[in-house]
Design an enzyme around this catalytic site. Structure first.
Site: not given
Ligand code: IMP
Ligand code: ZN
Length: 346
Positions: A19, A21, A67, A101, A141, A174, A201, A204, A287
């Protein structure tokens, strides 16, 4: 020869579950917080300290704060550019980044400028002399609505054309405790109709009903985590059999699962079960910023915990090429790169 840090770094790798972020390094984060005038020392909440566990809630609190730091297109450009360079330095030869996004009224960033910025950074990296191919997956998400999900799919279709195929798929992610995966089935079907791949996902945390429904109705191309697919850990035998029969690859993120305590200890990680039955598995970071890890570190943990040899790690990495969301030409190119490097490394 046993597996060590040097071997894991030198191993050519594929990263399929990262991911954007969540993957920001400490030094990039420091630059961004400095730019915003936030004192980094006051923000240890942006990543877990090494070997320190927490909960899924802690991780999602961190994403919210991250964020706030990446709330404008300059920051989004920088994180994309830096994360790609980080993975390239760690010998990742093929990367599928995923991101949700996002619009931020505070900076007039829209979902469109967000996606265009990420694509521009990917494109700029491609014109450098980096030995890495980067593809993008747009994320839905679980907290959002079906309409938002359908909008994400539309964006993926539109920008796949504009980016010459850089966008390859759709993710569902998410907080697994929020929302219901089945609500998004029409969006997943729409994505499939347009030839986009699905990396979802699933399980989990224990969620057998939604897991089986999604599996049966859309058959995703890869499963993120899949922690609770097995009957004895929150899944059931129908789910397990479906995943086995359809050979759906699992994206394995060990440090992420241990840190958020969805798995109790590396020894108990579900990777062992699936690996031992010969099921397709690919080692990923999830991450690397938030969980203070790297893909080389994840390979080392797999080797150390499950006593894997250099040859076995090599196979794990090489076989991951089969699960990428790119065409056969790209697969062949990567396979020949791996074979060239093998004699030097293993
Ligand atoms: P982004 O989509 O680049 O903003 O990366 C962060 C987002 O990835 C978070 O707000 C989550 O929605 C998602 N995310 C990151 N790690 C996980 C996880 O382990 N499980 C579920 N969602 C995740
Ligand atoms: Zn993930």
């Amino acid at each position: 020869m046993s597996v060590n840090d040097e071997f894991c770094r030198a191993l050519p790798k594929v990263e399929l579950h990262a991911h954007l972020n969540g993957s920001i390094s400490e030094s990039t984060m420091k630059t961004l917080t400095d730019m915003k005038g936030i004192k980094y020392d006051n923000k240890p909440q942006l990543m877990f300290e090494k070997d320190r566990n927490g909960t899924l809630e802690d991780a999602f609190r961190m994403f919210k704060m991250i964020h706030e730091v990446t709330d404008n297109t300059d920051a989004v450009y920088k994180i994309t550019f830096d994360v790609i360079h980080d993975f390239a330095k760690d010998n990742v030869k093929y990367l599928e980044l995923r991101t949700t996004p996002r619009s931020e009224p505070s900076s007039s960033m829209t979902k469109t400028t967000y996606v265009e910025t990420v694509l521009k950074a990917i494109n700029d990296c491609a014109s450098e002399d980096l030995d890495i191919i980067v593809r993008l997956i747009l994320a839905i998400d679980r907290r959002h609505t079906l309409d938002v999900a359908l909008e994400t799919v539309q964006m993926a279709v539109k920008y796949r054309e504009k980016s010459n195929g850089v966008i390859v798929g759709i993710d569902l992610s998410g907080d697994p405790k929020k929302g219901t995966a089945t609500d998004f089935i029409p969006a997943f079907k729409e994505a499939q109709k347009h030839g986009l791949k699905l990396a979802l996902h699933l399980a989990e945390i224990p969620a057998p009903n939604e897991t089986l429904d999604v599996l049966k109705q859309v058959k995703p191309d890869r499963i993120g985590h899949g922690t609770c697919l097995q009957q004895d850990i929150g899944g059931n035998k129908h789910i397990e059999q479906f995943v086995i029969d359809k050979k759906i690859p699992l994206e394995i993120c060990m440090t992420s699962n241990i840190t958020t305590m969805t798995v109790e200890g590396f020894d108990n990680h579900h990777f062992k079960y699936w690996y031992d039955i010969g099921h397709p598995c690919t080692i990923c970071t999830d991450d690397k910023g938030v969980f203070t890890t790297s893909i080389s570190e994840e390979y080392k943990i797999a080797a150390r915990t499950f006593e894997l040899s250099r040859e076995e790690l090599w196979e794990l990495s090489y076989n991951s090429i089969n699960y990428i969301f790119s065409n056969n030409d790209t697969k062949t190119l990567l396979q020949s790169k791996w074979k060239d490097l093998k004699t030097k490394i293993v």
